[in-house]
Design an enzyme around this catalytic site. Structure first.
Site, mmCIF file in Angstrom:
data_model
loop_
_atom_site.group_PDB
_atom_site.id
_atom_site.type_symbol
_atom_site.label_atom_id
_atom_site.label_comp_id
_atom_site.label_asym_id
_atom_site.label_seq_id
_atom_site.Cartn_x
_atom_site.Cartn_y
_atom_site.Cartn_z
ATOM 1 N N HIS A 24 9.704 1.040 -11.029
ATOM 2 C CA HIS A 24 10.212 0.678 -9.701
ATOM 3 C C HIS A 24 9.587 1.566 -8.630
ATOM 4 O O HIS A 24 9.055 1.066 -7.623
ATOM 5 C CB HIS A 24 11.737 0.821 -9.671
ATOM 6 C CG HIS A 24 12.351 0.523 -8.340
ATOM 7 N ND1 HIS A 24 12.947 -0.678 -8.044
ATOM 8 C CD2 HIS A 24 12.458 1.276 -7.205
ATOM 9 C CE1 HIS A 24 13.396 -0.667 -6.801
ATOM 10 N NE2 HIS A 24 13.107 0.520 -6.268
ATOM 11 N N GLU A 25 9.628 2.869 -8.860
ATOM 12 C CA GLU A 25 9.056 3.797 -7.871
ATOM 13 C C GLU A 25 7.542 3.667 -7.814
ATOM 14 O O GLU A 25 6.933 3.862 -6.761
ATOM 15 C CB GLU A 25 9.465 5.236 -8.196
ATOM 16 C CG GLU A 25 10.974 5.479 -8.145
ATOM 17 C CD GLU A 25 11.606 5.028 -6.830
ATOM 18 O OE1 GLU A 25 10.939 5.143 -5.773
ATOM 19 O OE2 GLU A 25 12.759 4.562 -6.856
ATOM 20 N N HIS A 28 6.523 1.167 -5.374
ATOM 21 C CA HIS A 28 6.458 1.671 -3.992
ATOM 22 C C HIS A 28 5.223 2.549 -3.791
ATOM 23 O O HIS A 28 4.544 2.475 -2.762
ATOM 24 C CB HIS A 28 7.703 2.497 -3.662
ATOM 25 C CG HIS A 28 8.982 1.725 -3.622
ATOM 26 N ND1 HIS A 28 9.128 0.553 -2.922
ATOM 27 C CD2 HIS A 28 10.192 1.979 -4.203
ATOM 28 C CE1 HIS A 28 10.377 0.109 -3.065
ATOM 29 N NE2 HIS A 28 11.034 0.946 -3.841
#
Length: 443
Positions: A24-25, A28
């Protein structure tokens, strides 16, 4: 051994959750770096730092509490206005909120390095900011699709085959607790027709069938009707005469839940009954099945979040009264871990348990995907809304021939953000306590 398997299920969830958070990170981080934004930190977890290593300009590390993660980008919001100390007296009437806003601005200003003033997030075009913030949830969606694809197309979906596993000796009355037949019980239609375990159903009523579900549908739709049943036995085909008896069956909805009337009584309908059970086998599904399953789960999670206040109320009532919880309701990480442990320690074939654990991880990533897109700060969806609002203001100013507006200052939303964060903490606390003292039972 059972304890070790239970612990293994817990570890499976912890590792899977860690991978989900890390990806998920990463969703980003990668577009942020591609677009030139300075990223100071990439962290998995919160709380005390366990270890970290600086590579280039970014510090990569892991913290003690595996309940999330973050990346620290320079200039998430515009810098503080130069006249922030002069607010026309408004700070006296809104002192607490004003302080929160100023603290948020000060923290944001610390991330802006004068030498990298052009490499800040808020200066990116709107579409790039949306991509950066959507990248995290998108990675959870991708991971869910991959997980469901491995499950459905790699392992397969457990289905009843056309091979008969068991044949009932008699027809028991609806709701009967008998475990064996008595002389007064009528002979089951399949036994009367001469069906035997090991027979493979070829066709029912002249219709060729490839799954037990297809054969069952024909039988259930034909109570009292004589059906030619072609089976294969020891390499030869036999034609038997099967006459299903009428039986009462409780109606279920699309989610498999029992349908009840206005008075709470079960809704029953008449179906044909033969008295046969099928051998189960994993049947590999098309590659598109993983995506379809992810979309179906997404719809279910969206519906759950739409009814979240009611669902949380039900969790609270169940916690106080001790009544069983809805197995389709919200769970904390503890609840997911408990279910994973019970599945891992269950008395079932290893492949069955692994399939359920994979399904659990796929569903968890769908939940992360949908939940993070809720359009409220501090969630990713909130940042996307801020970026879109900024773009809308600029587009309107251009159409109206007005000067280009200043970037949207999301620090003004800090009080609302704190309220949302407090609600999220409260929700997490409720689910955590409920999962400890009144956990969901998987039977």
């Amino acid at each position: 051994m059972e304890i070790l398997l239970y612990i293994g299920g817990l570890l499976f969830v912890l590792v899977g959750l860690g991978v989900s958070i890390a990806l998920h990170e990463l969703g980003h981080l990668v577009p942020a770096k591609l677009f030139g934004v300075h990223v100071g930190q990439y962290m998995i977890g919160f709380g005390p730092r366990l270890f970290s290593k600086k590579i280039g300009e970014t510090e990569y590390g892991v913290k003690a509490l595996p309940i999330g993660g973050f990346i620290s980008m320079s200039g998430m919001y515009p810098p503080s206005p130069g006249d922030q100390g002069d607010d026309g007296g408004r700070s006296r009437s809104r002192g607490a909120f004003r302080t929160l806003i100023q603290d948020a601005r000060a923290a944001n200003d610390e991330t802006i390095d004068p030498e990298r003033a052009s490499r800040v997030f808020y200066l990116l075009p709107v579409w790039k900011r949306v991509i950066v913030m959507f990248g995290g949830p998108f990675m959870n969606l991708v991971l869910a699709v991959v997980t469901f694809t491995v499950l459905l197309s790699g392992i397969g979906l457990q289905q009843g085959t056309t091979t008969i596993a068991s044949v009932s000796e008699c027809v028991l009355p609806a709701g009967s607790t008998q475990t064996s037949c008595s002389a007064s019980d009528p002979v089951a239609p399949a036994a009367q027709a001469g069906v035997k375990p090991g027979d493979r159903i070829v066709s029912v009523d002249g219709k060729v069938v490839s799954t037990f579900a297809e054969a069952s549908a024909i039988i259930q739709a034909s109570p009292g009707k004589a059906l030619p049943l072609v089976v294969e036995r020891d390499g030869s085909r036999l034609t038997l005469q099967l006459t299903p008896v009428a039986a009462q069956r409780q109606e279920a909805d699309a989610n498999g839940r029992a349908v009840v009337d206005d008075k709470g009584n079960a809704v029953m309908h008449t179906v044909g009954y033969a008295g046969v059970g099928a051998q189960l086998a994993y049947v590999q599904q098309p590659l598109s099945a993983g995506f379809d399953q992810a979309m179906a789960n997404t719809g279910s999670v969206v519906q759950l979040i739409g009814n979240l206040p009611v669902r949380l109320w039900d969790v609270g009532v169940s916690l106080v009264t001790g009544t069983p919880r809805d197995p389709n309701g919200p769970l904390s990480v503890i609840g997911v871990g408990r279910i994973a442990g019970e599945v891992a320690a269950a008395d079932a074939p290893l492949l069955n348990r692994f399939a359920v654990l994979l399904s659990l991880m796929g569903s968890l990533n769908i939940a992360l995907f949908v939940f993070n897109l809720i359009p409220l700060l501090p969630l990713d969806g909130g940042h996307i809304v801020v970026a879109l609002w900024d773009g809308l203001k600029r587009a309107w100013a251009k159409v109206a021939g007005r000067p280009k507006p200043k970037p949207v200052d999301a620090t003004r939303l800090v009080p609302l953000t704190i309220v949302v964060a407090a609600l999220l903490v409260g929700m997490g606390g409720l689910l955590l306590v409920a999962d400890l003292f009144n956990p969901v039972s998987i039977g």
